[in-house]
Scaffold this motif. Structure first.
Motif, mmCIF file in Angstrom:
data_model
loop_
_atom_site.group_PDB
_atom_site.id
_atom_site.type_symbol
_atom_site.label_atom_id
_atom_site.label_comp_id
_atom_site.label_asym_id
_atom_site.label_seq_id
_atom_site.Cartn_x
_atom_site.Cartn_y
_atom_site.Cartn_z
ATOM 1 N N LEU A 465 5.804 -25.119 1.671
ATOM 2 C CA LEU A 465 4.802 -25.966 1.012
ATOM 3 C C LEU A 465 5.450 -27.092 0.219
ATOM 4 C CD1 LEU A 465 1.763 -26.294 0.575
ATOM 5 C CD2 LEU A 465 1.970 -24.878 -1.481
ATOM 6 N N PHE A 466 6.629 -26.808 -0.343
ATOM 7 C CA PHE A 466 7.349 -27.821 -1.119
ATOM 8 C C PHE A 466 8.747 -28.018 -0.537
ATOM 9 C CE2 PHE A 466 4.298 -26.065 -4.175
ATOM 10 C CZ PHE A 466 3.719 -27.223 -4.661
ATOM 11 N N TYR A 467 9.193 -29.271 -0.557
ATOM 12 C CA TYR A 467 10.558 -29.592 -0.166
ATOM 13 C C TYR A 467 11.274 -30.156 -1.387
ATOM 14 C CZ TYR A 467 8.849 -28.993 4.565
ATOM 15 O OH TYR A 467 8.291 -28.471 5.706
ATOM 16 N N LEU A 468 12.493 -29.679 -1.596
ATOM 17 C CA LEU A 468 13.234 -30.130 -2.768
ATOM 18 C C LEU A 468 13.603 -31.601 -2.634
ATOM 19 C CD1 LEU A 468 15.659 -27.140 -3.486
ATOM 20 C CD2 LEU A 468 13.283 -27.462 -4.204
ATOM 21 N N THR A 469 13.497 -32.318 -3.720
ATOM 22 C CA THR A 469 13.935 -33.704 -3.783
ATOM 23 C C THR A 469 14.978 -33.834 -4.888
ATOM 24 O OG1 THR A 469 11.958 -34.156 -5.131
ATOM 25 C CG2 THR A 469 11.847 -34.715 -2.792
ATOM 26 N N SER A 470 15.441 -35.036 -5.097
ATOM 27 C CA SER A 470 16.636 -35.241 -5.916
ATOM 28 C C SER A 470 16.528 -34.634 -7.312
ATOM 29 C CB SER A 470 16.955 -36.735 -6.013
ATOM 30 O OG SER A 470 15.823 -37.452 -6.464
ATOM 31 N N GLU A 471 15.342 -34.710 -7.939
ATOM 32 C CA GLU A 471 15.233 -34.178 -9.307
ATOM 33 C C GLU A 471 15.342 -32.660 -9.329
ATOM 34 O OE1 GLU A 471 10.951 -34.010 -7.978
ATOM 35 O OE2 GLU A 471 12.749 -35.200 -7.613
ATOM 36 N N LYS A 507 26.243 -33.089 -4.563
ATOM 37 C CA LYS A 507 26.071 -34.514 -4.234
ATOM 38 C C LYS A 507 25.365 -35.255 -5.360
ATOM 39 C CE LYS A 507 24.369 -37.337 -0.365
ATOM 40 N NZ LYS A 507 23.391 -38.207 -1.016
ATOM 41 N N VAL A 508 24.294 -34.651 -5.871
ATOM 42 C CA VAL A 508 23.542 -35.286 -6.956
ATOM 43 C C VAL A 508 24.381 -35.360 -8.229
ATOM 44 C CG1 VAL A 508 21.584 -34.939 -8.509
ATOM 45 C CG2 VAL A 508 21.264 -34.714 -6.056
ATOM 46 N N SER A 509 25.229 -34.350 -8.454
ATOM 47 C CA SER A 509 26.049 -34.333 -9.673
ATOM 48 C C SER A 509 27.207 -35.314 -9.607
ATOM 49 C CB SER A 509 26.595 -32.927 -9.920
ATOM 50 O OG SER A 509 27.550 -32.581 -8.933
ATOM 51 N N LYS A 510 27.515 -35.807 -8.378
ATOM 52 C CA LYS A 510 28.578 -36.800 -8.173
ATOM 53 C C LYS A 510 29.949 -36.315 -8.637
ATOM 54 C CE LYS A 510 25.276 -40.598 -8.674
ATOM 55 N NZ LYS A 510 25.025 -40.720 -7.242
ATOM 56 N N VAL A 511 30.223 -35.032 -8.398
ATOM 57 C CA VAL A 511 31.547 -34.483 -8.701
ATOM 58 C C VAL A 511 32.131 -33.893 -7.423
ATOM 59 C CG1 VAL A 511 31.049 -33.999 -11.120
ATOM 60 C CG2 VAL A 511 30.510 -32.280 -9.403
ATOM 61 N N ASP A 512 33.476 -33.821 -7.372
ATOM 62 C CA ASP A 512 34.146 -33.398 -6.131
ATOM 63 C C ASP A 512 34.391 -31.892 -6.076
ATOM 64 O OD1 ASP A 512 36.120 -33.060 -7.976
ATOM 65 O OD2 ASP A 512 37.600 -34.345 -6.992
ATOM 66 N N VAL A 513 33.567 -31.120 -6.777
ATOM 67 C CA VAL A 513 33.798 -29.687 -6.915
ATOM 68 C C VAL A 513 33.803 -28.950 -5.572
ATOM 69 C CG1 VAL A 513 31.344 -29.213 -7.283
ATOM 70 C CG2 VAL A 513 33.048 -27.656 -8.213
ATOM 71 N N LEU A 514 33.084 -29.465 -4.562
ATOM 72 C CA LEU A 514 33.047 -28.793 -3.260
ATOM 73 C C LEU A 514 33.923 -29.473 -2.202
ATOM 74 C CD1 LEU A 514 29.286 -27.763 -2.765
ATOM 75 C CD2 LEU A 514 31.219 -26.354 -3.493
ATOM 76 N N ARG A 515 34.586 -30.562 -2.560
ATOM 77 C CA ARG A 515 35.383 -31.283 -1.561
ATOM 78 C C ARG A 515 36.447 -30.379 -0.949
ATOM 79 N NH1 ARG A 515 40.313 -33.874 -1.679
ATOM 80 N NH2 ARG A 515 40.570 -35.462 -0.030
ATOM 81 N N GLY A 516 37.157 -29.663 -1.790
ATOM 82 C CA GLY A 516 38.257 -28.830 -1.307
ATOM 83 C C GLY A 516 37.794 -27.741 -0.360
ATOM 84 N N VAL A 517 36.708 -27.028 -0.723
ATOM 85 C CA VAL A 517 36.268 -25.919 0.127
ATOM 86 C C VAL A 517 35.689 -26.421 1.446
ATOM 87 C CG1 VAL A 517 35.886 -24.299 -1.775
ATOM 88 C CG2 VAL A 517 34.040 -25.835 -1.093
ATOM 89 N N ILE A 518 35.069 -27.608 1.416
ATOM 90 C CA ILE A 518 34.530 -28.167 2.664
ATOM 91 C C ILE A 518 35.670 -28.565 3.601
ATOM 92 C CG2 ILE A 518 33.321 -30.169 3.636
ATOM 93 C CD1 ILE A 518 31.392 -30.011 1.274
ATOM 94 N N LEU A 519 36.696 -29.230 3.070
ATOM 95 C CA LEU A 519 37.822 -29.638 3.916
ATOM 96 C C LEU A 519 38.628 -28.428 4.388
ATOM 97 C CD1 LEU A 519 39.071 -32.872 2.079
ATOM 98 C CD2 LEU A 519 37.577 -32.676 4.064
#
Length: 727
Positions: A465-471, A507-519
């Protein structure tokens, strides 16, 4: 503007009609638009009046309350030939209708008797909120006003430069250097109703720039508003004023609660002066907010989103909530009518409104209900009403109440204790975990419980019923949650729903906290990263030069390019990393392969058509023409759907014509060359609607194009840019 029956229509065509009503919500720019058009007509030597109906509805002579310019314009018209047309712009029709339909009738009668007698040629243009326009209003207007059975379209020198409307039925127009208007006859026509279109991003940023004096500040405010889910406020002048007043850049909010409280304070301030002028209302700003909260909670709990503006009829319409029954004890009839036309509401139907912006509905309702909860028993009883329990022991908040439960969990500690037990998703994703009312440990625990339930029970976010948006993502960016994102990502690596949620929050927080685990997960293989659109967006947003270099290398070596990947990269990186020639080459390659160009066109229109890119967009247009012409069309089946191709050129041409950062000569040169290209290559008609809109306003560009064409008729359709202009 948008015709409610015929499609898009604009000022040039509107100013040829006998009687039109322009509808739009409060603070949508209706008054400014009508006043601007009236002054443009007057400046061009035409006859026009601007009348504020709410200032003259109880007076015998409307001339007493005209501005000086309008009084002089009326006297000039009264003394000229009877063939001269007077265009009467009547503002604030809704304000008088809300007092009573008879007041509207009498006010229009005064004006009509003054300007509409002796069968003089009069053209009427009204503005109103859509909620007050119904068949009865139109019928009363129709019976009173003098609507001519024939009309003479104004010549271009009379119309001036305005925002253009287009009917969806129009397929072609010509630009000519004929300076004369042409006589046309048509049968008697009635009152036509048009809706103002919302502001585009370019229009919104321009308006903010005018108010702020800074284009960079305008872009920052617009982007911040979108990140906080305030897109509803970005499409109208009044909404932009709210965004400017809450100062998202210099005074960034600490939590979503602050954002909504600031919006409420801003909108209350706008109304305060009106309240002071109307002492008969007998209310203040706090009473306004209390009444909105009461209506919001009743609207949600009764599943009646539309609220009826009181009329002479005592019984409310079926399926609509009666505002009179909810708040009449605190607001008298006149105050209630005014109250429902303030910035807290937006029109939703005939004599119906709903809370505005939409997101405030749940916030207001939760404020009201949390105020009523005074003990644990109250909280338990309320949460039981909002939730379900199954025989197997499962429980949850009803889907339609998820945002309400989320804000109740934020604003009421008593409700929070109950909601976390029943449905942690409501608290974690639909409230405000950044709020000062929720401790860091409490926010982290709630978020962990939400993830566990999503994993264990197969629950879905928003329940369809609801889709999350940026806020929704931003409110979950508390320090404790952000620092634990890598742990959660590894723990739930097999659950795509949770993975996507965690990436969106990072992504919204604009920090690289997940960059390492994704790579680490892709073992540094950037080619595979290209295939994961959400992870790719996140990595691109971090703007790590090493990552971008590797991604572009993987993109270049990937063979046949996937259109979604190309759209993603070009939209994110733009002209900073892609040359004009390369973008044009990618586009033509997709064209040859008969790919669906919708996504690619949308990406460039949304992300690259900004004024700082004006030179590159002009070059891109010409490079597309050059590369298209270089194709050996005999080597492939050139049967692609050219509509998407031409729509794309329509976007480019409209942007270029409207771009003030380019000289008139530069803009007209690109348009002239594009027109010839289209005429030579596409032997059938396609209406360049957006280009037509802007050309109507940019007379200097249109005239320069005609010069380049030796003053011959310039076709503006897909046998050129179609529809006739008289210069």
């Amino acid at each position: 503007m948008q015709s409610l029956s015929r499609g898009r229509i604009g000022w040039a065509e509107l100013l040829e009609r006998s009687c039109s009503v322009i509808v739009a919500g409060a603070n949508h720019g209706k008054t400014a638009e009508l006043l601007n058009q009236a002054r443009r007509l007057q400046d061009k030597g035409g006859h026009a009046l601007f009348i504020r109906l709410n200032k003259i509805y109880k007076r015998d002579d409307f001339l007493d309350n005209l501005d000086i310019e309008d009084e002089e314009a009326f006297k000039r018209w009264a003394n000229c030939s009877s063939l001269e047309i007077l265009t009467v712009f009547v503002d604030s029709l809704d304000e008088v209708i809300l007092k009573s339909l008879e007041d509207m009738y009498q006010a229009l009668k005064v004006i009509s008797q003054k300007v509409g007698n002796n069968e003089r040629s009069v053209r009427w243009i009204f503005s109103a909120r859509p909620a007050v326009i119904n068949s009865e209003v139109i019928s009363r207007m129709q019976s009173l006003l003098t609507l001519n059975s024939s009309r003479r379209p104004l010549g271009r020198q009379d119309i001036g430069a305005g925002a253009e409307n287009i009917s969806t039925e129009v397929q072609s127009f010509d630009l000519t250097d004929d300076d004369t208007g042409r006589e046309t006859q048509e049968t008697a026509e009635g009152i036509e109703v048009y809706r103002m279109e919302p502001l585009s991003r370019i229009q919104a940023e321009r308006l903010l720039t005018l108010k702020l004096g800074s284009s960079s500040g305008a872009k920052q405010i617009y982007d911040a508003a979108l990140n906080l889910g305030l897109d509803e406020l970005s499409v109208s002048p009044g909404g932009l004023d709210v965004l400017r007043s809450i100062d998202l850049i210099n005074n960034p909010p600490a939590c979503l609660t602050d954002v909504y409280e600031n919006i409420i304070a801003s909108q209350s301030e706008v109304q305060s002066s009106e309240i002071e002028r109307n002492a008969s209302f007998g209310l203040n700003s706090s009473q306004f907010q209390s009444a909105v909260s009461q209506l919001s909670s009743a609207s949600l709990l009764c599943s009646l989103p539309n609220i009826e503006i009181p009329t002479e009829t005592l019984s409310p319409s079926d399926g609509v909530m009666s505002a009179r029954k909810i708040v009449f004890s605190s607001l008298n009839e006149s105050a209630l009518r005014y109250f429902l036309t303030t910035n807290f509401f937006i029109d939703s139907g005939p004599h119906q409104v709903k809370v505005y912006p939409d997101r405030l509905l749940y916030f207001f309702a939760a404020k009201r209900l949390s105020f009523l909860v005074t003990c644990p028993e109250d909280a338990a009883r309320l949460v039981r009403f909002l939730s379900w329990n199954s025989p197997s022991g499962e429980s949850g908040v009803y889907s339609r109440f998820l945002p309400l439960a989320g804000w109740l969990a934020t604003l009421s500690p008593l409700c929070r204790a109950e909601i976390i037990k029943v449905d942690p998703q409501a608290c974690a994703l639909f409230g405000d975990l950044r709020s000062n009312e929720i401790s860091s440990n409490e926010a982290l625990k709630c978020f962990e419980l939400c993830l566990e339930r999503l994993e264990r029970s197969g629950d879905t976010i928003g329940r369809g019923l609801f889709y999350l948006t940026s806020e929704n993502y931003w409110q979950a960016t508390s320090v404790a949650i952000i620092s634990n994102l890598p742990v959660f990502f590894k723990k739930y690596s097999k659950n795509n729903q949770i993975r996507n949620l965690l990436i969106q929050i990072a992504k919204v927080s604009k920090v690289d906290v997940l960059r390492g685990v994704i790579l680490d997960e892709i073992s540094g293989d950037y080619t595979s990263l290209l295939e994961s659109s959400l992870a790719l967006d996140y990595i691109l947003d971090l703007r790590d030069e090493g990552d971008i270099k590797e991604l572009l290398s993987a993109f270049d070596s990937s063979g046949k390019t996937n259109i979604d990947i190309a759209s993603n990269l070009i939209g994110e990186l733009g002209f900073d990393y892609f040359s004009v020639s390369k973008i044009a080459g990618i586009y033509v390659d997709f064209l040859v392969r008969d790919a669906d160009l919708f996504e690619f066109n949308w990406t460039i229109s949304k992300y690259l058509l900004v004024e700082k890119n004006s030179a590159e967009i002009a070059q891109l247009t010409l490079e597309l023409i050059r590369q298209y012409a270089a194709i050996n069309k005999a080597t492939f089946d050139f049967s692609f759907d050219s509509r998407q191709f031409l729509e794309f050129f329509d976007d480019l041409a409209a942007f270029i014509v409207d771009c003030s950062q380019m000289s008139v000569d530069e803009r007209s040169d690109v348009l002239y060359r594009l027109n010839n290209f289209i005429f030579d290559n596409f032997p059938y008609v396609y209406s360049f609607k957006r280009t037509k809109l802007v050309l109507e306003e940019k007379i200097d560009v249109r005239q320069e194009v005609l010069k380049k064409n030796n003053h011959r008729t310039l076709s503006v359709s897909a046998r050129g840019f179609s529809v006739e202009f008289d210069i």
